[in-house]
Design an enzyme around this catalytic site. Structure first.
Site, mmCIF file in Angstrom:
data_model
loop_
_atom_site.group_PDB
_atom_site.id
_atom_site.type_symbol
_atom_site.label_atom_id
_atom_site.label_comp_id
_atom_site.label_asym_id
_atom_site.label_seq_id
_atom_site.Cartn_x
_atom_site.Cartn_y
_atom_site.Cartn_z
ATOM 1 N N ASN A 71 3.503 54.769 42.468
ATOM 2 C CA ASN A 71 3.375 54.061 40.999
ATOM 3 C C ASN A 71 2.246 54.833 40.208
ATOM 4 O OD1 ASN A 71 2.435 52.719 38.847
ATOM 5 N ND2 ASN A 71 2.630 50.709 39.971
ATOM 6 N N HIS A 85 9.697 51.312 34.560
ATOM 7 C CA HIS A 85 8.220 51.531 35.165
ATOM 8 C C HIS A 85 8.397 51.846 36.549
ATOM 9 C CE1 HIS A 85 4.216 51.562 36.674
ATOM 10 N NE2 HIS A 85 4.383 50.164 36.760
ATOM 11 N N CYS A 117 0.501 50.530 32.520
ATOM 12 C CA CYS A 117 1.919 50.827 32.957
ATOM 13 C C CYS A 117 2.754 50.933 31.757
ATOM 14 C CB CYS A 117 2.063 50.054 34.126
ATOM 15 S SG CYS A 117 1.283 49.647 35.475
#
Length: 279
Positions: A235, A204, A68
């Site tokens: 995500n 993020h 990430c």
């Protein structure tokens, strides 16, 4: 959700081509290509040389795997290559097919993750700096909070025992809420800017509630737009930061030329952040 035909390499290539088109730059202006991904289905070859080939290039091309936080890590690699004089222009992409790693029966991960790719062209300029210094680090002792592994003893019977992405959401939330605000404050400090200079905060896109908690902890002024791409796409790991910035630009929510603060964080556990001039 990516289709079977949309591999990580094809998604990264599509994003790279869009970035070049937006920058009005031909592929042969690229000196190096860096792809951030943690979902390459093969140990080798890397994704980046495949993307370079798709653009008709034979330049240096390599992957960065830090999940990430990957895009922000790769962006600093590009900045460093240019600052060192090794390159003039570097193309950076983040691409992940996260749903390939998710167990559909695992309620902790299946509703959260998604597939996507985003890219950015970074080039030398005689004007003001467009990418600020990085603030990065890791907490490897907490790596088990988000990792690919078989089911563990005590998990719900519906969860498969096959290796898949397993997440301790509470542990990650606690770590992020205690780590990310300090990282962002240090980004402002090393860049020499304050919130009055910032138009957007692009973290993020882990989940919207976590983003709201981090933003609240930072005490952001109302004028700073907080990226919320996760509410529409999920995500997407290393793709989430460039996709979120792209949505802000595409919807006209932020002006070009002002600062945006980027920060990636997640599996590793690792983090990286920097301020960039909005394209």
């Amino acid at each position: 959700m990516a289709t079977p035909a949309e591999s990580v390499a094809r998604m990264a290539l599509a994003a790279a081509q869009q970035a070049l088109d937006s920058a009005h730059m031909p592929p042969d202006s690229i000196d190096a290509l860096v792809v951030a991904t943690s979902t390459n289905p093969q140990p080798c070859p890397s994704i980046a040389p495949q993307v370079a080939s798709g653009l008709g290039l034979n330049v240096a091309a390599f992957d960065v795997n830090i999940a990430c936080a990957g895009f922000c890590y790769a962006l600093n690699v590009a900045r460093s290559l240019i600052a060192a004089g090794s390159c003039t222009t570097v193309l950076v992409a983040g691409a992940d097919r996260m749903l390939d790693l998710v167990d559909a029966a695992d309620r902790a991960t299946a509703p959260v993750f998604a597939d996507g790719a985003g890219a950015m062209v970074v080039t030398a300029t005689d004007g003001p700096a467009g990418v600020g210094p990085v603030v990065w680090g890791s907490a490897g002792e907490r790596a088990a909070a988000l990792e690919v592994r078989p089911d563990v003893l005590g998990a719900a019977p519906a969860v498969s025992a096959m290796p898949a992405l397993r997440m301790d959401g509470l542990a990650i939330t606690r770590w992020a809420c205690s780590t990310v605000p300090a990282v962002v404050r240090e980004v402002l400090s090393v860049t020499g800017i304050g919130w009055n200079d910032v138009a957007a905060f692009v973290p993020h896109q882990a989940n919207w509630k976590l983003i709201q908690r981090v933003a609240k902890g930072l005490g952001l002024p109302e004028k700073v737009v907080v990226a919320d791409d996760v509410r529409f796409t999920g995500n997407t790991s290393s793709a989430s930061v460039p996709l979120a910035l792209h949505r802000l630009l595409d919807t006209g929510r932020v002006p070009s030329g002002q600062w945006a603060v980027l920060v990636g964080f997640g599996a590793g556990l690792a983090y990286a952040g920097q301020a960039v001039r909005i394209p």
